[in-house]
Design an enzyme around this catalytic site. Structure first.
Site, PDB file in Angstrom:
ATOM      1  N   ARG A  10       0.837  -1.202   0.000  1.00 30.26           N
ATOM      2  CA  ARG A  10       0.000   0.000   0.000  1.00 30.26           C
ATOM      3  C   ARG A  10       0.874   1.256   0.000  1.00 30.26           C
ATOM      4  NH1 ARG A  10      -0.439   4.568   2.797  1.00 30.26           N
ATOM      5  NH2 ARG A  10      -0.028   3.420   4.711  1.00 30.26           N
ATOM      6  N   ASP A  11       1.561   1.523   1.107  1.00 35.55           N
ATOM      7  CA  ASP A  11       2.373   2.743   1.206  1.00 35.55           C
ATOM      8  C   ASP A  11       3.522   2.690   0.202  1.00 35.55           C
ATOM      9  OD1 ASP A  11       3.053   5.201   2.217  1.00 35.55           O
ATOM     10  OD2 ASP A  11       3.379   4.536   4.266  1.00 35.55           O
ATOM     11  N   HIS A 202       4.933   4.282  12.816  1.00 34.26           N
ATOM     12  CA  HIS A 202       5.036   4.211  11.354  1.00 34.26           C
ATOM     13  C   HIS A 202       6.070   5.247  10.916  1.00 34.26           C
ATOM     14  CE1 HIS A 202       2.856   3.878   7.310  1.00 34.26           C
ATOM     15  NE2 HIS A 202       3.514   5.011   7.154  1.00 34.26           N
ATOM     16  N   HIS A 204       8.859   6.778   8.253  1.00 34.56           N
ATOM     17  CA  HIS A 204       9.527   6.868   6.956  1.00 34.56           C
ATOM     18  C   HIS A 204      10.993   7.189   7.248  1.00 34.56           C
ATOM     19  CE1 HIS A 204       6.074   6.557   4.126  1.00 34.56           C
ATOM     20  NE2 HIS A 204       5.431   6.741   5.262  1.00 34.56           N
ATOM     21  N   CYS A 235       4.368   9.123   0.410  1.00 31.08           N
ATOM     22  CA  CYS A 235       2.977   9.571   0.293  1.00 31.08           C
ATOM     23  C   CYS A 235       2.884  10.601  -0.819  1.00 31.08           C
ATOM     24  CB  CYS A 235       2.504  10.185   1.612  1.00 31.08           C
ATOM     25  SG  CYS A 235       0.837  10.845   1.504  1.00 31.08           S
ATOM     26  N   ASN A 244       9.183   4.010   3.321  1.00 32.07           N
ATOM     27  CA  ASN A 244       9.029   3.513   4.687  1.00 32.07           C
ATOM     28  C   ASN A 244      10.364   2.928   5.128  1.00 32.07           C
ATOM     29  OD1 ASN A 244       6.188   2.817   3.244  1.00 32.07           O
ATOM     30  ND2 ASN A 244       5.899   3.365   5.376  1.00 32.07           N
TER      31      ASN A 244
HETATM   32  P1  HMG Z   1     -13.162  14.066  -2.425  1.00 31.83           P
HETATM   33  O1  HMG Z   1     -12.855  14.420  -3.835  1.00 31.83           O
HETATM   34  O2  HMG Z   1     -13.314  15.181  -1.431  1.00 31.83           O
HETATM   35  O3  HMG Z   1     -14.389  13.049  -2.328  1.00 31.83           O
HETATM   36  O4  HMG Z   1     -12.023  13.110  -1.911  1.00 31.83           O
HETATM   37  P2  HMG Z   1     -15.931  13.157  -2.568  1.00 31.83           P
HETATM   38  O5  HMG Z   1     -16.583  12.461  -1.428  1.00 31.83           O
HETATM   39  O6  HMG Z   1     -16.325  14.565  -2.887  1.00 31.83           O
HETATM   40  O7  HMG Z   1     -16.108  12.258  -3.884  1.00 31.83           O
HETATM   41  C1  HMG Z   1     -15.552  12.645  -5.130  1.00 31.83           C
HETATM   42  C2  HMG Z   1     -15.544  11.461  -6.062  1.00 31.83           C
HETATM   43  O8  HMG Z   1     -14.695  10.439  -5.523  1.00 31.83           O
HETATM   44  C3  HMG Z   1     -16.900  10.804  -6.264  1.00 31.83           C
HETATM   45  O9  HMG Z   1     -16.941  10.306  -7.605  1.00 31.83           O
HETATM   46  C4  HMG Z   1     -16.859   9.629  -5.321  1.00 31.83           C
HETATM   47  O10 HMG Z   1     -17.686   8.569  -5.740  1.00 31.83           O
HETATM   48  C5  HMG Z   1     -15.424   9.213  -5.405  1.00 31.83           C
HETATM   49  P3  HMG Z   1     -17.701  11.062  -8.790  1.00 31.83           P
HETATM   50  O11 HMG Z   1     -19.129  11.148  -8.322  1.00 31.83           O
HETATM   51  O12 HMG Z   1     -17.042  12.400  -8.860  1.00 31.83           O
HETATM   52  O13 HMG Z   1     -17.451  10.186  -9.965  1.00 31.83           O
HETATM   53  N1  HMG Z   1     -14.990   8.508  -4.181  1.00 31.83           N
HETATM   54  C6  HMG Z   1     -14.523   7.255  -4.150  1.00 31.83           C
HETATM   55  N2  HMG Z   1     -14.320   6.346  -5.109  1.00 31.83           N
HETATM   56  C7  HMG Z   1     -13.859   5.136  -4.738  1.00 31.83           C
HETATM   57  N3  HMG Z   1     -13.591   4.801  -3.445  1.00 31.83           N
HETATM   58  C8  HMG Z   1     -13.780   5.689  -2.457  1.00 31.83           C
HETATM   59  C9  HMG Z   1     -14.270   6.960  -2.798  1.00 31.83           C
HETATM   60  N4  HMG Z   1     -14.584   8.056  -2.068  1.00 31.83           N
HETATM   61  C10 HMG Z   1     -15.028   8.986  -2.924  1.00 31.83           C
HETATM   62  N5  HMG Z   1     -13.502   5.355  -1.191  1.00 31.83           N
HETATM   63  C11 HMG Z   1     -11.297  11.275  -0.540  1.00 31.83           C
HETATM   64  C12 HMG Z   1     -12.021  12.611  -0.586  1.00 31.83           C
HETATM   65  C13 HMG Z   1     -11.052  10.966   0.915  1.00 31.83           C
HETATM   66  C14 HMG Z   1     -12.157  10.205  -1.193  1.00 31.83           C
HETATM   67  C15 HMG Z   1      -9.952  11.429  -1.317  1.00 31.83           C
HETATM   68  O14 HMG Z   1      -9.283  12.543  -0.834  1.00 31.83           O
HETATM   69  C16 HMG Z   1      -9.050  10.229  -1.183  1.00 31.83           C
HETATM   70  O15 HMG Z   1      -9.369   9.145  -1.632  1.00 31.83           O
HETATM   71  N6  HMG Z   1      -7.884  10.412  -0.541  1.00 31.83           N
HETATM   72  C17 HMG Z   1      -6.933   9.330  -0.309  1.00 31.83           C
HETATM   73  C18 HMG Z   1      -5.535   9.844  -0.394  1.00 31.83           C
HETATM   74  C19 HMG Z   1      -4.566   8.742  -0.042  1.00 31.83           C
HETATM   75  O16 HMG Z   1      -4.828   7.558  -0.197  1.00 31.83           O
HETATM   76  N7  HMG Z   1      -3.374   9.171   0.447  1.00 31.83           N
HETATM   77  C20 HMG Z   1      -2.332   8.263   0.791  1.00 31.83           C
HETATM   78  C21 HMG Z   1      -2.612   7.435   2.001  1.00 31.83           C
HETATM   79  S1  HMG Z   1      -2.308   8.246   3.553  1.00 31.83           S
HETATM   80  C22 HMG Z   1      -0.615   8.025   3.817  1.00 31.83           C
HETATM   81  O17 HMG Z   1       0.095   7.629   2.939  1.00 31.83           O
HETATM   82  C23 HMG Z   1      -0.080   8.222   5.203  1.00 31.83           C
HETATM   83  C24 HMG Z   1       0.154   6.902   5.942  1.00 31.83           C
HETATM   84  O18 HMG Z   1       1.037   6.060   5.246  1.00 31.83           O
HETATM   85  C25 HMG Z   1       0.741   7.192   7.343  1.00 31.83           C
HETATM   86  C26 HMG Z   1       1.934   8.142   7.302  1.00 31.83           C
HETATM   87  O19 HMG Z   1       2.917   7.857   6.609  1.00 31.83           O
HETATM   88  O20 HMG Z   1       1.821   9.172   7.979  1.00 31.83           O
HETATM   89  C27 HMG Z   1      -1.164   6.161   6.157  1.00 31.83           C
HETATM   90 MG    MG Z   2       3.206   6.232   5.298  1.00 30.37          MG
END
Ligand code: HMG
Ligand code: MG
Length: 282
Positions: A10-11, A202, A204, A235, A244
């Protein structure tokens, strides 16, 4: 015994620009499955527009061979993500927020407050389905936009996630900038709010302090660590964040320090060899 959560699938993959074929991801996860890891974060049911690389999470979960005793988890940002995860038969879900408002806005388009409110129904539905829930607190030490984050701010977000009902909290040094003294200060406070058994760290490894930080956390009672085989990762919404901490380095360092860790390094190497060519690395 130390619990390693392997977050490479994933990450590790989420920031990669070239699309990695589903079958490569599946073979990579299958290889990791024989390494003795307790948990593998195998994907994310996030918006495919935000993280195109993980858009095939359903197919990945459908095709992997699930090893007995291994928990296959995934990120879910909202109810839509949870529904997808349930259909894909994940074993555990993770919601994610941050200690920094600016990072959270960039990462999930919500304030911290809004995100935790959004998690309420997700956690309730996961509970109903008997799925354990992890909560991530990203940028718990440093934020790429806001700089240093105080322990008080980070611990407050941990407290709110614990109150919202998550089983485990993973504390993220998203841009790999924390120093051991900062980790110690954070944990001293965090332990007074969340039992240390429910905390995962967690790290990096941008500034090559992740192993030191893990040893510091272990000395303070933390037993769960997130890492990725070969140290791939980053990220997409945290400029400058590198991979990571490598699972291999975590295993070696903790073993040397006297901790009980059971991870098969040869199996990790086999997993690395599967994914490295797809990442254009040796
Ligand atoms: P948004 O654009 O504000 O969402 O995104 P929305 O609710 O307004 O929906 C917009 C569109 O997205 C819609 O589609 C929804 O259906 C679709 P449309 O009608 O326009 O065709 N949608 C989805 N589709 C599939 N699956 C879903 C989903 N949700 C909405 N679950 C949202 C808000 C949260 C969805 C977006 O910002 C997002 O997906 N963000 C994820 C970003 C991400 O994955 N970042 C990396 C992970 S975090 C990280 O790496 C840190 C970590 O490792 C720890 C660390 O290192 O600190 C965990
Ligand atoms: Mg991370």
């Amino acid at each position: 015994m130390i619990r390693i959560v392997e977050v490479g699938p994933r990450d590790g993959l989420q920031s990669e620009k070239t699309t990695i074929p589903t079958d490569v991801k599946v073979a990579y996860i299958d290889a990791l499955s024989s390494a003795g890891l307790q948990e593998i974060e195998a994907g994310a049911f996030v918006s495919p527009r935000w993280v195109p690389q993980l858009a095939d999470a359903e197919a990945v979960f459908q095709k992997i061979r699930r090893a007995p005793g291994v928990t296959y988890s995934a990120l879910v940002p909202n109810l839509q993500g949870l529904e997808r995860a349930v259909t894909a038969r994940v074993d555990k879900v993770a919601v994610f927020t941050a200690a920094s408002e600016t990072f959270n806005r960039h990462n999930i388009n919500a304030t911290i407050e809004e995100s935790i409110a959004r998690f309420g129904p997700v956690i309730a539905e996961a509970r109903r389905r008997r799925l354990p829930v992890r909560g991530y607190v990203s940028t718990a030490f440093w934020c790429p936009y806001e700089g240093r984050i105080s322990p008080e701010r980070a611990v407050e977000v941990c407290r709110r996630l614990a109150d919202a009902g998550v089983d485990e909290i993973s504390v993220g040094d998203t841009i790999g900038k924390a120093a051991p003294a900062e980790v110690r200060a954070f944990l001293e406070l965090a332990r007074t709010v969340v039992p240390v058994e429910r905390l995962a760290m967690h790290f990096h490894d941008t500034f090559h302090r992740a192993v030191e930080n893990i040893l510091e956390s272990w000395k303070m009672g933390v037993m769960t660590f997130d890492s990725s085989a070969g140290g791939i990762g980053g990220c997409p919404y945290a400029p400058g964040a590198s991979g990571n901490v490598a699972t291999e380095a975590v295993v070696e360092a903790l073993k040397q320090a006297g901790a009980e860790v059971r991870v098969d390094l040869a199996a990790l190497a086999a997993a690395r060899r599967i994914v490295a060519p797809a990442l254009g690395r040796r």
